[in-house]
Design a protein around this motif. Structure first.
Motif, mmCIF file in Angstrom:
data_model
loop_
_atom_site.group_PDB
_atom_site.id
_atom_site.type_symbol
_atom_site.label_atom_id
_atom_site.label_comp_id
_atom_site.label_asym_id
_atom_site.label_seq_id
_atom_site.Cartn_x
_atom_site.Cartn_y
_atom_site.Cartn_z
ATOM 1 N N CYS A 70 -6.274 -11.941 -4.285
ATOM 2 C CA CYS A 70 -7.339 -11.690 -3.314
ATOM 3 C C CYS A 70 -7.022 -10.415 -2.525
ATOM 4 N N GLY A 71 -7.913 -10.033 -1.622
ATOM 5 C CA GLY A 71 -7.677 -8.830 -0.832
ATOM 6 C C GLY A 71 -8.326 -7.609 -1.447
ATOM 7 N N SER A 72 -7.730 -6.441 -1.228
ATOM 8 C CA SER A 72 -8.320 -5.183 -1.702
ATOM 9 C C SER A 72 -8.338 -5.127 -3.222
ATOM 10 N N SER A 73 -9.166 -4.245 -3.747
ATOM 11 C CA SER A 73 -9.434 -4.228 -5.192
ATOM 12 C C SER A 73 -8.505 -3.318 -5.980
ATOM 13 N N ARG A 74 -7.337 -3.011 -5.455
ATOM 14 C CA ARG A 74 -6.450 -2.046 -6.116
ATOM 15 C C ARG A 74 -6.023 -2.500 -7.514
ATOM 16 N N GLU A 75 -6.232 -1.611 -8.481
ATOM 17 C CA GLU A 75 -5.825 -1.888 -9.866
ATOM 18 C C GLU A 75 -4.311 -1.861 -10.005
ATOM 19 N N HIS A 76 -3.650 -1.221 -9.043
ATOM 20 C CA HIS A 76 -2.198 -1.100 -9.095
ATOM 21 C C HIS A 76 -1.508 -2.467 -9.130
ATOM 22 N N ALA A 77 -2.162 -3.499 -8.597
ATOM 23 C CA ALA A 77 -1.559 -4.834 -8.620
ATOM 24 C C ALA A 77 -1.351 -5.294 -10.061
ATOM 25 N N ALA A 78 -2.357 -5.080 -10.897
ATOM 26 C CA ALA A 78 -2.223 -5.429 -12.314
ATOM 27 C C ALA A 78 -1.185 -4.537 -12.984
ATOM 28 N N TRP A 79 -1.168 -3.250 -12.637
ATOM 29 C CA TRP A 79 -0.177 -2.339 -13.198
ATOM 30 C C TRP A 79 1.235 -2.824 -12.902
ATOM 31 N N ALA A 80 1.474 -3.250 -11.657
ATOM 32 C CA ALA A 80 2.816 -3.674 -11.259
ATOM 33 C C ALA A 80 3.261 -4.911 -12.028
ATOM 34 N N LEU A 81 2.363 -5.867 -12.191
ATOM 35 C CA LEU A 81 2.695 -7.098 -12.910
ATOM 36 C C LEU A 81 3.005 -6.816 -14.376
ATOM 37 N N VAL A 82 2.194 -5.946 -14.994
ATOM 38 C CA VAL A 82 2.410 -5.587 -16.400
ATOM 39 C C VAL A 82 3.706 -4.796 -16.555
ATOM 40 N N ASP A 83 3.927 -3.840 -15.668
ATOM 41 C CA ASP A 83 5.122 -3.002 -15.764
ATOM 42 C C ASP A 83 6.394 -3.823 -15.565
ATOM 43 N N TYR A 84 6.306 -4.877 -14.763
ATOM 44 C CA TYR A 84 7.464 -5.749 -14.557
ATOM 45 C C TYR A 84 7.794 -6.549 -15.812
ATOM 46 N N GLY A 85 6.749 -6.834 -16.604
ATOM 47 C CA GLY A 85 6.984 -7.568 -17.853
ATOM 48 C C GLY A 85 6.170 -8.829 -18.030
ATOM 49 N N ALA A 117 0.808 -1.221 0.000
ATOM 50 C CA ALA A 117 0.000 0.000 0.000
ATOM 51 C C ALA A 117 0.842 1.271 0.000
ATOM 52 N N ARG A 118 2.024 1.226 0.583
ATOM 53 C CA ARG A 118 2.839 2.447 0.674
ATOM 54 C C ARG A 118 3.350 2.924 -0.683
ATOM 55 N N PHE A 119 3.191 2.101 -1.708
ATOM 56 C CA PHE A 119 3.652 2.488 -3.044
ATOM 57 C C PHE A 119 2.507 2.905 -3.965
ATOM 58 N N LEU A 120 1.352 3.206 -3.402
ATOM 59 C CA LEU A 120 0.180 3.503 -4.230
ATOM 60 C C LEU A 120 -0.058 4.994 -4.423
ATOM 61 N N LYS A 121 0.893 5.821 -4.094
ATOM 62 C CA LYS A 121 0.685 7.268 -4.188
ATOM 63 C C LYS A 121 0.607 7.752 -5.628
ATOM 64 N N ALA A 122 1.365 7.139 -6.505
ATOM 65 C CA ALA A 122 1.381 7.562 -7.908
ATOM 66 C C ALA A 122 0.104 7.134 -8.622
ATOM 67 N N VAL A 123 -0.298 7.921 -9.605
ATOM 68 C CA VAL A 123 -1.475 7.581 -10.408
ATOM 69 C C VAL A 123 -1.075 7.170 -11.814
ATOM 70 N N ASP A 124 0.185 7.389 -12.180
ATOM 71 C CA ASP A 124 0.699 6.941 -13.466
ATOM 72 C C ASP A 124 1.022 5.459 -13.377
ATOM 73 N N ARG A 125 0.744 4.707 -14.432
ATOM 74 C CA ARG A 125 0.928 3.253 -14.390
ATOM 75 C C ARG A 125 2.384 2.825 -14.443
ATOM 76 N N ASN A 126 3.257 3.689 -14.900
ATOM 77 C CA ASN A 126 4.655 3.309 -15.072
ATOM 78 C C ASN A 126 5.403 3.308 -13.743
ATOM 79 N N GLY A 127 6.373 2.422 -13.623
ATOM 80 C CA GLY A 127 7.240 2.393 -12.460
ATOM 81 C C GLY A 127 6.823 1.457 -11.350
ATOM 82 N N PHE A 128 5.614 0.894 -11.436
ATOM 83 C CA PHE A 128 5.139 0.029 -10.366
ATOM 84 C C PHE A 128 5.872 -1.320 -10.342
ATOM 85 N N GLY A 129 6.406 -1.736 -11.482
ATOM 86 C CA GLY A 129 7.108 -3.010 -11.544
ATOM 87 C C GLY A 129 8.317 -3.069 -10.637
#
Length: 201
Positions: free
Chosen positions: A78-93, A27-39
């Motif tokens: 599972c867990g909270s519905s944050r879209e950032h989880a998908a962003w992180a997986l995609v950004d990682y590759g 959760a501490r990495f969810l401040k950004a709203v841009d999809r890049n960099g989450f990986g």
């Protein structure tokens, strides 16, 4: 998004069940709203110690295991519905996640971001884990058009299900807006045919 074409890749095994979205991207990495960099912070607390050094026993830090396919235990996302989880997986590759069960909201978020969740049976998942364990260089094939996941080494094919609309969007690299734009001519014909304004005197 990119069009999803036939993918042939090695896979990264993560045989842990109930991986939640806070483990995927804390959760501490969810401040950004841009999809890049989450990986960079994907599985942050599993990949690094408190001093920021890599934990070499974690699969993403392995010099042997790599690929665009992540194979995970049941109830992934599972867990909270944050879209950032998908962003992180995609950004990682990663382009494909394989599991025997996905949390519904994560599955929807993944599909909306060009990440294909492939649901397989528990027995087939176990066989995939075994195959990677025997040879980390084994490649798997994902064909979205035919909806098949192939364990090439074992010559074992699994036919997976996917919502037809989401399948079409992935094959054409459409988000919902792109899809509406692609239907512009049909929408205009519908308006001309069925949506004529009737004047009231």
């Amino acid at each position: 998004m990119e069009k999803f074409e036939i993918l042939k890749s090695t896979a990264v095994p993560l045989p842990i069940e109930n991986i939640d979205t806070d483990q995927i991207i804390p959760a501490r990495f969810l401040k950004a709203v841009d999809r890049n960099g989450f990986g960079e912070n994907l599985f942050r607390d599993w990949r690094y110690d408190q001093e920021g050094k890599q934990k070499m026993d974690f699969v993403l830090n392995s010099t042997v295991l790599n690929g665009k396919i992540l194979v995970a235990g049941a109830n992934f996302g599972c867990g909270s519905s944050r879209e950032h989880a998908a962003w992180a997986l995609v950004d990682y590759g990663f382009k494909v996640i394989v599991s025997s069960y996905f949390a519904d909201i994560f599955k929807s978020n993944a599909l909306n971001n060009g990440l294909l969740p492939v649901t397989v049976s528990k027995s087939y998942l176990a066989e995939v884990f075994q195959t990677i364990g025997e040879n980390p260089n084994t490649k798997f094939e994902v064909d979205l058009e035919s909806q098949t996941f192939v364990n090439i080494k074992k010559e074992a094919t699994f036919s997976f299900e996917i919502d037809p609309y989401k399948k079409m969007c992935l094959l054409n690299a459409y988000d919902d807006i792109d899809f509406l734009i692609s239907q512009k001519e049909e929408i205009e014909k519908f308006e001309e045919r069925d949506c004529k304004v009737v004047s009231v005197k």
